[in-house]
Design an enzyme around this catalytic site. Structure first.
Site, short mmCIF file in Angstrom:
data_model
loop_
_atom_site.label_atom_id
_atom_site.label_comp_id
_atom_site.label_asym_id
_atom_site.label_seq_id
_atom_site.Cartn_x
_atom_site.Cartn_y
_atom_site.Cartn_z
N ASP A 105 11.94 56.50 37.46
CA ASP A 105 13.07 55.57 37.42
C ASP A 105 13.91 55.73 38.69
OD1 ASP A 105 14.43 53.68 35.22
OD2 ASP A 105 16.03 54.81 36.21
N TYR B 292 24.05 51.50 39.81
CA TYR B 292 23.36 50.22 40.00
C TYR B 292 24.21 49.30 40.89
CZ TYR B 292 19.67 50.95 36.51
OH TYR B 292 18.56 51.39 35.83
N HIS C 129 7.51 55.21 30.17
CA HIS C 129 8.48 55.32 31.25
C HIS C 129 9.15 56.69 31.29
CE1 HIS C 129 11.36 53.60 34.13
NE2 HIS C 129 12.31 54.23 33.46
#
Length: 378
Positions: free
Chosen positions: A179, A305, A356
């Site tokens: 990630d 982000y 993931h």
């Protein structure tokens, strides 16, 4: 600024745990639409049961003790306290390795791989595969948060982690991550290629579109990528544009924080798992969520982000010369031809189990692949 490295022990006040339980008990629940299931997000019918267990069955203190069994430290870098686990191997020739989590993960992701990586002999492995581990909390997440100023994008975090490894005296080391960790890890290789012997990543994505003929598996990954863009990108839009608006709700409501994270553990874990706890141990999942809640980092973790998007740091980078290993798990969208443009890939593995959150879902597979990759680079 000081270079001091300070021992750290997690010791959450009981009042904070009482407050968490009280808030969960007073949750105002929504109603599910008939037959909607998970198609519109986390169903209230599911979340109620998980929140009830979080309130009455989950034991934070037991998991706090498990975390505290590993040596932990904090140090100030670039004006921000950085929290990290530093677990040295009993094998003196062990290779230093930094393990980097992503969102919505934490150092909790790596709890099941620390033992096998640092002490392979005790776990049926070869002592020659041992690592000294550094497991930092990303600034803005866990006990490295909240951040105290703007500007903490992935490039700045990468520089901070390079300084952390230097401060610990490691001038030759590897990096592993998924990630966000699959952005920061390769970033360390580009920043310090003379020090980083190799980068291993899971969930590695390219920032360019593929061209040429794709294999059947790659075509399936492209369909998964399109699904991610159309059906699972709402969180990205929110966190890259208005993370502070989101933070008010998540910071005030543990049920909201639980839903925001558990959705990703439903969508990104092994497709064979019907529910998040079928892919990841339920207590481990709740320990991860509890860490976000107790540290008040819903907003600051989302800010990464925003900062990265507005700094343009998500774009394609110059090709890394550092040897790179890629592990592809179900739900990953890694395409070899596009990744070759950005990385010097010398190792490629594909798995049919896991997802993931590989270190939590399939720790045995991830440990084996990390050992195999770095065995060639020691």
């Amino acid at each position: 600024m000081t270079n001091e490295i300070r021992p750290f022990t997690i010791d959450v006040p009981e009042a904070d745990l009482d407050d968490l339980r009280d808030r969960l008990a007073r949750t105002r629940w929504t109603a599910d639409l008939p037959g909607a299931g998970w198609t519109r997000g986390v169903p209230a019918s599911y979340l109620k049961g998980l929140a009830e267990y979080w309130r009455d069955g989950y034991d934070w203190r037991a998991h706090e003790r498990r975390l505290n069994a590993f040596p932990q430290f904090t140090t100030e870098i670039d004006g921000q306290d950085i929290h990290f686990l530093h677990v040295r191997s009993p094998e003196p020739a062990a290779l230093p390795l930094i393990l980097i989590h992503g969102w919505p993960g934490s150092v909790v992701e790596f709890l099941d791989v620390i033992g096998p990586l640092t002490d392979p002999k005790a776990h049926g492995g070869d002592p020659a595969d041992a690592f000294h581990l550094v497991v930092p909390s990303i600034p803005g997440s866990g006990f490295s948060g909240p951040t105290r100023e703007t500007g903490w994008d992935t490039d700045r975090i990468t520089r901070a982690f390079a300084e952390l490894m230097h401060r610990l005296g490691y001038d030759r080391y590897g990096a592993q991550g998924g990630d966000t960790g699959a952005v920061i890890g390769p970033g360390l290789g580009r920043l310090a290629p003379e020090k980083v012997v190799g980068v291993h990543a899971n969930g590695l994505s390219a920032f360019t579109e593929p061209d040429g003929e794709l294999t059947e598996a790659e075509q399936a990954r492209m369909k998964q990528l399109e699904y991610l863009r159309t059906e699972q990108s709402g969180y990205v839009a929110m966190q890259t544009t208005r993370p502070q608006t989101l933070a008010h709700g998540l910071h005030d409501s543990p049920a909201g924080q639980l839903a925001w994270i558990v959705e990703k553990f439903r969508e990104w874990t092994d497709p064979a798992a019907a529910l998040p706890e079928d892919a990841v141990d339920r207590d481990l999942l709740l320990t991860n969520v509890t860490l976000y809640w107790l540290t008040g980092t819903a907003g600051s973790s989302a800010n990464c982000y925003y900062e990265t998007a507005h700094a343009g740091a998500w774009g394609a980078s110059e090709r890394s010369t550092v040897p790179t290993g890629v592990a592809v798990f179900p739900t990953d969208v890694s395409i070899r031809s596009t990744l070759d443009r950005e990385h010097t890939i010398v190792h490629w593995s594909e798995f049919t189990r896991g997802g993931h959150f590989a270190a939590m879902e399939a720790p045995d597979l991830l440990v084996g692949d990390v050992r195999e990759f770095f065995a060639k680079l020691r």
